[in-house]
Design an enzyme around this catalytic site. Structure first.
Site, PDB file in Angstrom:
ATOM      1  N   ASP A 163       6.488   6.702  26.790  1.00 15.09           N
ATOM      2  CA  ASP A 163       7.400   6.875  25.669  1.00 15.09           C
ATOM      3  C   ASP A 163       6.631   6.708  24.356  1.00 15.09           C
ATOM      4  O   ASP A 163       5.825   5.781  24.210  1.00 15.09           O
ATOM      5  CB  ASP A 163       8.509   5.825  25.771  1.00 15.09           C
ATOM      6  CG  ASP A 163       9.519   5.921  24.658  1.00 15.09           C
ATOM      7  OD1 ASP A 163      10.220   6.941  24.585  1.00 15.09           O
ATOM      8  OD2 ASP A 163       9.611   4.960  23.869  1.00 15.09           O
TER       9      ASP A 163
ATOM     10  N   GLU B 165       4.806  11.512  25.942  1.00 12.15           N
ATOM     11  CA  GLU B 165       5.758  12.023  24.966  1.00 12.15           C
ATOM     12  C   GLU B 165       4.966  12.089  23.661  1.00 12.15           C
ATOM     13  O   GLU B 165       4.653  11.041  23.079  1.00 12.15           O
ATOM     14  CB  GLU B 165       6.957  11.093  24.826  1.00 12.15           C
ATOM     15  CG  GLU B 165       7.971  11.617  23.814  1.00 12.15           C
ATOM     16  CD  GLU B 165       9.122  10.654  23.572  1.00 12.15           C
ATOM     17  OE1 GLU B 165      10.265  11.132  23.394  1.00 12.15           O
ATOM     18  OE2 GLU B 165       8.879   9.423  23.549  1.00 12.15           O
TER      19      GLU B 165
END
Length: 714
Positions: A347, A383
């Site tokens: 993330d 990401e």
């Protein structure tokens, strides 16, 4: 209680079969105390042990009388001086950052704050003990019978990822035993495995399963951090997914992984190492803040009270400090070696690679990952954006890394929405996004292709809503993205209009087929294959209810969509030319042969520069030669594929596609049509493609096909 010196490594609480070694790092503390508890909800410890041994800033002891199941926490003393970056407060019980299990979630109370609530600033420490409101760490026996468990190790080009939420997948599934619904064991139950395998999935990517905390704001509103992007324990499986409650989460997680592996499915974890659930400088003191704030968090140079925030959550982990990097690396190694997971999706990954000048491919984190033998065979997915300066870093991650490709998402949505001038973008994404990844020496598999994910509209909502509807989140619909690249096809939200419903499901089929037939690694967001809706909520992070749980009570239309999606991914798996490891070259694969890929106009001829530049071009064909494969079987023999022709029409009118000339015996046969009831053969070398439709053609001799489900508009 006997107390022996113990060892500084490994960090955490380690059971060796006789006793437990405790070790915790704090460079700036003046003293550290280990607190032992009898029950998770207790406010008072049964024992408090001062850790007198300190080796290289690691405080440690060995307790020969402690066994697995023991509950514990830490209290750490030192200067409380926020302007200098120190926030020690021994009144606050702290979670061991290396805890293998955590008993429960926090109970929100002002005692969790390290400073006096209501004071003009956070410069005064709060003396109220927080233990009664804190979860406790759990000593774990790591013994588990893995048997002959082995990672499936699916090659990247054969990988199909299914992004899923552990609870949301099974909470409403009627065929999953009731006790297992919403749990690790529910996710690996027979109905789930059968669904994933029939869909053609090879890897399950789980939304965060590290122990997390619920934000105080959400708790006060009676909401929950459903997604789990608020980690407080990088080694602890979240107890909320355990079917037998606290203490069972480690064994049940391992059982899930073992069972999924036995079915040939990989397990990828969505991990949140960029920040923790302690939030900004006025957030609670739960773990790292009270253990060594200056070490673990990135602080502003001109005001060390305040955190550098590249995440939008209030803090950023200090990956410029070797001990913070060690925490992340030790966690990754633990999940790969002890928990047998197969990969990680990071993330807000740029946070982890930021040095003083921004994202660097030679950042300490990347160097550590790339040289680590334990991580040599795991899948790494970034990401590729955060909220810091120059935060969008698509295409800039180093070798070995794949990336979520938001350019793919937006290009496919724009095209199937009917926007002008989108065929060039469509072609680039279909071919694997070489514009993003070729420059770094990576291939199409660096692109994780997705059209939807947990964050944003579901696929059904992409064709049902043009505006977000997030009122249930309690932020007056201010949260979530405003630009969703969506189209409602005439009515906002639910409708009984059969014509609108027919068009919506046609475009859903278009996008799922595009995803299945694109170069790169496809990722399906859970429930898209059955038309799941969140009723227009594009930021459902706080909705732990029927809005986000998959409803498995399917209509006939949803069952047809599921059958269609299964067939599309079956075609992908059976045609190596749809999952190349290297980019197309636009040249013949053999001397005198056909180009590996040719872009076709509606008249069957090759696209020209003028065609590419025209904003009026909405229809295009992608001709992939049968020998355009770069894969071998397990014995090293080249794999073969049919010559395929993908036809796309995002205009509001029918398009008559002339079939291109192809050398060799045989003819064109239709394999997929997202708008037609029946598969058809071209008449006089021409096939009519309906508005907003996709077709897949195969060239060769007649043979039996898997008959596709009717895709009636009614």
């Amino acid at each position: 209680m006997r107390v022996w010196p113990g060892q500084p490594y490994p960090l955490g609480a380690t059971w060796d079969g006789h006793g437990v070694n405790f070790a915790i790092f704090s460079e700036n503390a003046t003293s550290v105390f280990l607190s032992l508890f009898a029950r998770a909800g207790d406010a008072n410890e049964t024992e408090t042990i001062a850790l007198r041994e300190r080796t290289d800033h690691i405080w440690h002891c060995y307790l020969p009388d402690v066994q697995p199941g023991q509950l514990y926490g830490y209290r750490v003393a030192g200067p409380y001086d926020p302007p200098a970056g120190n926030r020690f407060n021994p009144a606050k019980l702290l979670i061991d950052p290396y805890a293998r299990a955590i008993s429960n979630s926090i109970t929100w109370n002002s005692a969790l704050l390290g400073y006096r609530e209501g004071a003009e600033s956070d410069t005064s420490p709060d003396p109220v003990d927080s233990a009664g409101f804190m979860p406790k760490c759990v000593v774990v026996d790591p013994t588990f019978d893995w048997g002959n468990d082995r990672s499936p190790r699916i090659p990247w080009n054969r990988t199909v990822i299914y992004e899923a939420h552990v609870k949301g997948m099974t909470k409403l599934h009627p065929d999953v035993p009731e006790k297992l619904r919403g749990t690790y064991l529910g996710l690996c139950s027979d109905p789930m495995i059968e669904h994933l395998l029939a869909l053609g999935v090879t890897a399950v990517e789980l939304l965060p399963v590290h122990q997390h905390v619920i934000d105080m704001r959400l708790a006060k509103m009676g909401l929950s951090n459903y997604w789990g992007y608020n980690t407080i324990g990088f080694f602890a499986p979240d107890v909320r997914f355990a079917s037998n409650g606290p203490g069972s989460q480690v064994e049940e997680f391992k059982t899930m992984v073992k069972t999924l592996h036995a079915a040939g499915l990989e397990v990828i974890l969505d991990v949140v190492y960029n920040h923790t659930g302690e939030g900004h400088h006025l957030g609670p003191t739960l773990s790292l803040r009270g253990i060594d704030n200056r070490t673990y968090y990135r602080l502003k140079d001109d005001d060390k009270r305040v955190y550098v925030d590249y995440t939008g959550t209030g803090n950023s982990l200090n990956v410029q400090h070797p001990r913070a990097v060690q925490l992340i690396m030790d966690s990754l190694r633990y999940w790969a070696s002890e928990m047998h997971v197969d990969g990680f999706r990071f993330d807000l990954a740029p946070v982890l690679g930021r040095d003083a000048n921004g994202l660097s491919q030679r950042a300490a984190f990347f160097d550590n990952v790339h040289q680590d033998p334990t991580l040599a065979n795991v899948k790494l997915i970034a990401e590729p954006w955060d909220v810091g300066p120059n935060g969008y870093q698509a295409g800039n991650f180093p070798m070995r890394w794949a990336e979520w490709n938001a350019e793919y998402r937006d290009s496919i949505r724009h095209y199937w929405r009917g926007d002008e001038g989108r065929v060039a973008d469509l072609a680039t994404r279909l071919a694997g996004s070489s514009d993003l990844y070729a420059g770094s020496g990576r291939g199409p598999c660096a692109s994780i292709n997705f059209i939807t994910a947990h964050d944003g509209f579901t696929l059904r909502d992409v064709v049902s809503y043009e505006r977000k509807h997030n009122e249930a989140n309690g932020e007056e619909n201010r949260d979530g993205h405003d630009d969703n690249v969506s189209r409602n096809w005439g009515v906002e939200g639910d409708t009984d209009d059969l014509e609108i419903l027919g068009m919506r499901f046609r475009v859903v089929r278009d996008m799922l087929a595009t995803l299945a037939f694109s170069q790169g690694v496809p990722m399906i967001s859970h429930g898209d294959e059955i038309g799941r809706t969140q009723r227009g909520n594009n930021n459902a992070y706080a909705q732990d209810n029927e809005l986000t749980w998959i409803d498995w009570n399917l209509s006939q239309r949803q069952r047809r969509l599921l059958a269609f999606t299964r067939v599309c991914f079956k075609i992908r798996h059976s045609h190596p030319s749809l999952r190349r490891r290297r980019f197309f070259r636009g040249e013949p694969t053999v001397e005198g042969g056909a180009k590996d890929v040719t872009w076709i106009r509606v008249d069957g001829r090759e696209m020209t520069g003028q065609d590419w530049a025209s904003v009026d071009t909405h229809a295009i064909g992608m001709l992939v030669a049968g020998d355009a494969t770069d894969e071998t079987d397990d014995n090293g023999r080249p794999m073969t594929s049919d010559t395929l022709l993908l036809l796309f029409n995002s205009s509001a009118s029918d398009v008559a596609f002339a079939m291109p000339a192809v050398a060799g015996p045989g003819g064109w046969f239709q394999v997929v049509d997202t708008a037609s009831r029946e598969l058809r053969e071209p008449t006089s070398g021409v096939i009519e493609l309906a508005p907003f439709a996709l077709a897949l053609m195969r060239f060769g001799a007649p043979r039996m096909f898997v008959r596709f489900p009717r895709t009636s508009l009614q």
